[in-house]
Design an enzyme around this catalytic site. Sequence first.
Site, PDB file in Angstrom:
ATOM      1  N   LEU A 255     -74.737  76.418  -4.876  1.00  0.00           N
ATOM      2  CA  LEU A 255     -75.217  76.511  -3.501  1.00  0.00           C
ATOM      3  C   LEU A 255     -76.632  75.930  -3.435  1.00  0.00           C
ATOM      4  O   LEU A 255     -77.444  76.170  -4.337  1.00  0.00           O
ATOM      5  CB  LEU A 255     -75.233  77.978  -3.039  1.00  0.00           C
ATOM      6  CG  LEU A 255     -75.598  78.142  -1.576  1.00  0.00           C
ATOM      7  CD1 LEU A 255     -74.437  77.713  -0.681  1.00  0.00           C
ATOM      8  CD2 LEU A 255     -75.986  79.570  -1.254  1.00  0.00           C
TER       9      LEU A 255
ATOM     10  N   TYR B 280     -70.923  81.821   5.973  1.00  0.00           N
ATOM     11  CA  TYR B 280     -71.920  82.832   6.305  1.00  0.00           C
ATOM     12  C   TYR B 280     -73.321  82.341   5.982  1.00  0.00           C
ATOM     13  O   TYR B 280     -73.497  81.318   5.321  1.00  0.00           O
ATOM     14  CB  TYR B 280     -71.613  84.158   5.604  1.00  0.00           C
ATOM     15  CG  TYR B 280     -71.946  84.213   4.123  1.00  0.00           C
ATOM     16  CD1 TYR B 280     -71.190  83.510   3.198  1.00  0.00           C
ATOM     17  CD2 TYR B 280     -73.020  84.960   3.658  1.00  0.00           C
ATOM     18  CE1 TYR B 280     -71.498  83.571   1.839  1.00  0.00           C
ATOM     19  CE2 TYR B 280     -73.335  85.031   2.302  1.00  0.00           C
ATOM     20  CZ  TYR B 280     -72.573  84.328   1.398  1.00  0.00           C
ATOM     21  OH  TYR B 280     -72.878  84.378   0.069  1.00  0.00           O
TER      22      TYR B 280
ATOM     23  N   LYS C  82     -71.181  77.370   1.939  1.00  0.00           N
ATOM     24  CA  LYS C  82     -71.427  78.817   1.824  1.00  0.00           C
ATOM     25  C   LYS C  82     -70.270  79.590   2.464  1.00  0.00           C
ATOM     26  O   LYS C  82     -70.381  80.080   3.590  1.00  0.00           O
ATOM     27  CB  LYS C  82     -72.773  79.168   2.460  1.00  0.00           C
ATOM     28  CG  LYS C  82     -73.315  80.521   2.015  1.00  0.00           C
ATOM     29  CD  LYS C  82     -74.780  80.629   2.358  1.00  0.00           C
ATOM     30  CE  LYS C  82     -75.320  82.025   2.208  1.00  0.00           C
ATOM     31  NZ  LYS C  82     -75.275  82.561   0.853  1.00  0.00           N
TER      32      LYS C  82
ATOM     33  N   GLU D  62     -75.192  78.917 -11.686  1.00  0.00           N
ATOM     34  CA  GLU D  62     -76.155  79.680 -10.884  1.00  0.00           C
ATOM     35  C   GLU D  62     -75.874  81.157 -11.085  1.00  0.00           C
ATOM     36  O   GLU D  62     -74.975  81.542 -11.832  1.00  0.00           O
ATOM     37  CB  GLU D  62     -76.062  79.285  -9.408  1.00  0.00           C
ATOM     38  CG  GLU D  62     -74.677  79.458  -8.822  1.00  0.00           C
ATOM     39  CD  GLU D  62     -74.538  78.895  -7.407  1.00  0.00           C
ATOM     40  OE1 GLU D  62     -75.537  78.822  -6.680  1.00  0.00           O
ATOM     41  OE2 GLU D  62     -73.402  78.549  -7.042  1.00  0.00           O
TER      42      GLU D  62
HETATM   43  N1  PMP Z   1     -76.311  80.730  -5.051  1.00  0.00           N
HETATM   44  C1  PMP Z   1     -75.397  81.617  -4.591  1.00  0.00           C
HETATM   45  C2  PMP Z   1     -74.033  81.629  -5.194  1.00  0.00           C
HETATM   46  C3  PMP Z   1     -75.740  82.519  -3.565  1.00  0.00           C
HETATM   47  O1  PMP Z   1     -74.830  83.389  -3.097  1.00  0.00           O
HETATM   48  C4  PMP Z   1     -77.059  82.503  -3.055  1.00  0.00           C
HETATM   49  C5  PMP Z   1     -77.484  83.482  -1.993  1.00  0.00           C
HETATM   50  N2  PMP Z   1     -76.771  83.343  -0.827  1.00  0.00           N
HETATM   51  C6  PMP Z   1     -77.972  81.562  -3.563  1.00  0.00           C
HETATM   52  C7  PMP Z   1     -77.554  80.706  -4.562  1.00  0.00           C
HETATM   53  C8  PMP Z   1     -79.380  81.476  -3.040  1.00  0.00           C
HETATM   54  O2  PMP Z   1     -79.416  80.836  -1.788  1.00  0.00           O
HETATM   55  P1  PMP Z   1     -80.532  81.193  -0.710  1.00  0.00           P
HETATM   56  O3  PMP Z   1     -81.845  81.004  -1.382  1.00  0.00           O
HETATM   57  O4  PMP Z   1     -80.315  80.235   0.392  1.00  0.00           O
HETATM   58  O5  PMP Z   1     -80.292  82.622  -0.313  1.00  0.00           O
END
Ligand code: PMP
Length: 286
Positions: free
Chosen positions: A205, A33, A148, A180
């Site tokens: 991520l 996603y 993701k 994270e």
């Molecule tokens: N880490 C995780 C586990 C997440 O779910 C997200 C948000 N999707 C992020 C980091 C931040 O990523 P982004 O800045 O691309 O939304």
Amino acid sequence: MSRTVYVNGQYLPEEAAKVSVFDRGFLFADAVYEVTAVVNGRLAEYDGHMARLARSCRELNLRLPVSIEALREIHLALIEKNQLQEGGIYLQLSRGSTGDRDFAFPADAEPTLILFTQARPVIHHPCAEKGIKVITCPDLRWHRRDIKTVSLLMACMAKEWAHEKGADDAWLVENGLVTEGSSSNCYIVDANNHVITRPLSNDILHGITRAGLLKLAAQHNLVIEERAFTPEEARHAKEAFISSATTFVWPVVEIDGVTIGDGRPGPLARQLREIYVGMVQAQTAG
Ligand code: PMP
């Protein structure tokens, strides 16, 4: 008001949108996603999100049934059809359905592509003003967090545990180090005003917001240290904050019941949010 959503080539009222009970996204979390923020009725950091989507697909040998350019048209059509000014667009791509449950990858299934809009405040959000409280908890996820996927049960549980303890969210910890947030990247600020965040690897991520923030921080001569940190270091940090596509930067004012700084959003978190909002406003200006 009912939204118009996208399912496999069709724009439908949300009540009419259907996916098979045999869909592999539903049965096996065999799906990826993306969430792209919408500000001023326009997409923010779109290219980064689509590049990551393409990478997630490559890593899982998942076929994207439409081109990245066609995907942009779908995003724009949903903004238009739902009159979305501010919020996000959720995109999910699964390996589809063969009309049964079988672990093996199907040779011929059509992938399932769905998108829908979510209206919510992004630029002015109470959490950006007052900050959030987080707890730390074990990171029990699999070891390809750089992809993701929709395997988000750990994130749901972590948020649930946080809410049970009167906090807003959770930071995940593995081998004594923060990986994270449950749905964000994490940062702390040390006594020298250095911004510390975990380096990229398969453990986290690769946040699109993180990439943008680090670039902007460097342009503003802020010192970034890409290294892992412990929950203890975080609890004693001068500041803490998170980043993600639809929150941008939210300050963290409490970790495991310990007040960070004076309990109010710190100056660096505020500054980084301001700089990031400025970049997005410029990108989405009419
Ligand atoms: N880490 C995780 C586990 C997440 O779910 C997200 C948000 N999707 C992020 C980091 C931040 O990523 P982004 O800045 O691309 O939304």
